[in-house]
Design an enzyme around this catalytic site. Structure first.
Site, PDB file in Angstrom:
ATOM      1  N   HIS A  35       0.847  -1.199   0.000  1.00 20.53           N
ATOM      2  CA  HIS A  35       0.000   0.000   0.000  1.00 20.53           C
ATOM      3  C   HIS A  35       0.885   1.253   0.000  1.00 20.53           C
ATOM      4  O   HIS A  35       1.747   1.413   0.862  1.00 20.53           O
ATOM      5  CB  HIS A  35      -0.895  -0.024   1.243  1.00 20.53           C
ATOM      6  CG  HIS A  35      -1.931   1.044   1.288  1.00 20.53           C
ATOM      7  ND1 HIS A  35      -3.143   0.950   0.627  1.00 20.53           N
ATOM      8  CD2 HIS A  35      -1.964   2.234   1.934  1.00 20.53           C
ATOM      9  CE1 HIS A  35      -3.872   2.026   0.871  1.00 20.53           C
ATOM     10  NE2 HIS A  35      -3.171   2.836   1.656  1.00 20.53           N
ATOM     11  N   MET A  39       0.359  11.640  -0.797  1.00 21.43           N
ATOM     12  CA  MET A  39      -0.245  12.828  -0.177  1.00 21.43           C
ATOM     13  C   MET A  39       0.421  14.094  -0.709  1.00 21.43           C
ATOM     14  O   MET A  39       1.632  14.106  -0.937  1.00 21.43           O
ATOM     15  CB  MET A  39      -0.076  12.768   1.340  1.00 21.43           C
ATOM     16  CG  MET A  39      -0.577  11.483   1.968  1.00 21.43           C
ATOM     17  SD  MET A  39      -0.477  11.563   3.763  1.00 21.43           S
ATOM     18  CE  MET A  39      -0.921   9.865   4.192  1.00 21.43           C
ATOM     19  N   MET A 139     -12.062   4.374   4.791  1.00 24.65           N
ATOM     20  CA  MET A 139     -11.080   4.974   5.694  1.00 24.65           C
ATOM     21  C   MET A 139     -11.617   4.916   7.129  1.00 24.65           C
ATOM     22  O   MET A 139     -12.712   5.409   7.406  1.00 24.65           O
ATOM     23  CB  MET A 139     -10.837   6.446   5.334  1.00 24.65           C
ATOM     24  CG  MET A 139     -10.121   6.702   4.024  1.00 24.65           C
ATOM     25  SD  MET A 139      -8.525   5.880   3.844  1.00 24.65           S
ATOM     26  CE  MET A 139      -7.580   6.600   5.193  1.00 24.65           C
ATOM     27  N   GLY A 178      -6.519   2.434   8.274  1.00 25.22           N
ATOM     28  CA  GLY A 178      -6.339   3.385   9.364  1.00 25.22           C
ATOM     29  C   GLY A 178      -6.625   2.792  10.729  1.00 25.22           C
ATOM     30  O   GLY A 178      -7.711   2.269  10.964  1.00 25.22           O
ATOM     31  N   GLY A 199       0.016   0.234   8.691  1.00 25.98           N
ATOM     32  CA  GLY A 199       1.357   0.800   8.689  1.00 25.98           C
ATOM     33  C   GLY A 199       2.030   0.547  10.020  1.00 25.98           C
ATOM     34  O   GLY A 199       2.920  -0.307  10.136  1.00 25.98           O
TER      35      GLY A 199
HETATM   36  C1  DX5 Z   1      -3.699   7.513   6.174  1.00 26.14           C
HETATM   37  C2  DX5 Z   1      -3.172   6.426   5.278  1.00 26.14           C
HETATM   38  C3  DX5 Z   1      -2.999   5.098   5.920  1.00 26.14           C
HETATM   39  C4  DX5 Z   1      -2.037   5.060   7.052  1.00 26.14           C
HETATM   40  C5  DX5 Z   1      -2.337   3.891   7.926  1.00 26.14           C
HETATM   41  O1  DX5 Z   1      -3.985   8.634   5.409  1.00 26.14           O
HETATM   42  O2  DX5 Z   1      -4.050   6.251   4.176  1.00 26.14           O
HETATM   43  O3  DX5 Z   1      -2.642   4.123   4.958  1.00 26.14           O
HETATM   44  O4  DX5 Z   1      -0.713   5.013   6.641  1.00 26.14           O
HETATM   45  O5  DX5 Z   1      -1.483   3.964   9.009  1.00 26.14           O
HETATM   46  P1  DX5 Z   1      -1.748   3.193  10.378  1.00 26.14           P
HETATM   47  O6  DX5 Z   1      -1.844   1.748  10.065  1.00 26.14           O
HETATM   48  O7  DX5 Z   1      -0.534   3.557  11.160  1.00 26.14           O
HETATM   49  O8  DX5 Z   1      -3.024   3.746  10.957  1.00 26.14           O
HETATM   50 ZN    ZN Z   2      -3.795   4.581   2.675  1.00 25.15          ZN
END
Ligand code: DX5
Ligand code: ZN
Length: 219
Positions: A35, A39, A139, A178, A199
């Site tokens: 993934h 941004m 999300m 998220g 993440g």
């Molecule tokens: C947020 C991103 C996510 C984020 C997830 O805008 O789209 O992909 O990196 O991170 P974690 O798993 O740390 O919530």
């Molecule tokens: Zn993402």
């Protein structure tokens, strides 16, 4: 039996100085997709990765690149990400004037299109897009940063998306992004998610932990 959930580590939490090695490490640890959080400091309050970085990491990834575009306007850059090696390209309806057209364009480039719903975006937004998407991304945090807390109200939205996907009879992935950890992962899977982005929960503890971290998310 339902197919096992797929895990998509977000390289937002990886060591950016060693992205190739980090991708190889999470793939060896069981990642199903990679993934990539894009941004622009405009659509979301953070700046991350552009097409040049996607192109640079592509040869290091055996698994598909799942490129999540959090940029506005999105349309002028879709082709650049496709050429750079994105396999799945997901877009937010708020990021351009005609999301239907954007999804058609992604498909015309030979890539898998996906639509992303922010926590405040109603589920009905996908109703007229279902024939165009291979993936729906819910999300479970407001986009922009890793490490945020899971927003509980999105569990109901995952279940509502599941119903809509089932009604199509098509093979559409249902991804959640998220605040995913072993506990929230279970509830997302129970609500019908088929792909989990993580993440923080994947990259914590260093490469020696990645396999255990990914296994813990499978429920
Ligand atoms: C947020 C991103 C996510 C984020 C997830 O805008 O789209 O992909 O990196 O991170 P974690 O798993 O740390 O919530
Ligand atoms: Zn993402």
């Amino acid at each position: 039996m339902a197919a096992p959930v797929r895990i998509a580590p977000s390289i937002l939490s990886a060591d950016f100085a060693r992205l190739g090695d980090e991708i190889a490490a999470v793939e060896a640890a069981g990642a199903d997709l990679i993934h990539v959080d894009v941004m622009d400091g405009h659509y979301v309050p953070n700046i991350t990765i552009g097409p040049a970085v996607v192109k640079a990491i592509k040869p290091h990834a055996k698994k598909p690149l799942d490129v999540h575009l959090m940029i506005s306007p999105v349309d002028p850059f879709v082709e650049d990400f496709a050429k750079a090696g994105a396999d799945i390209i997901t877009v937010h309806p708020e990021a351009g004037p005609h999301v239907h057209r954007t999804l058609q364009f992604i498909r015309s480039l030979g890539k898998k299109p996906g639509v992303v719903l922010n926590p405040g975006t109603p589920i009905e937004t996908i109703d007229n897009l279902m024939d165009l998407v291979d993936l729906v991304l819910i999300m479970s945090v407001n986009p922009g940063f890793g490490g945020q807390s899971f927003i509980e109200s999105q569990i109901g939205k995952i279940a509502a998306a599941r119903k809509r996907i089932d009604a199509t009879g098509r093979d559409i992935a249902l991804e959640v992004d998220g605040g995913i950890n072993p506990e929230t992962a279970k509830r997302c899977i129970a609500a019908g998610a088929t792909v989990l982005v993580a993440g923080t929960a994947v990259f914590k503890g260093g490469a020696g932990q990645y396999a255990a971290n990914i296994a813990a998310l499978r429920g």
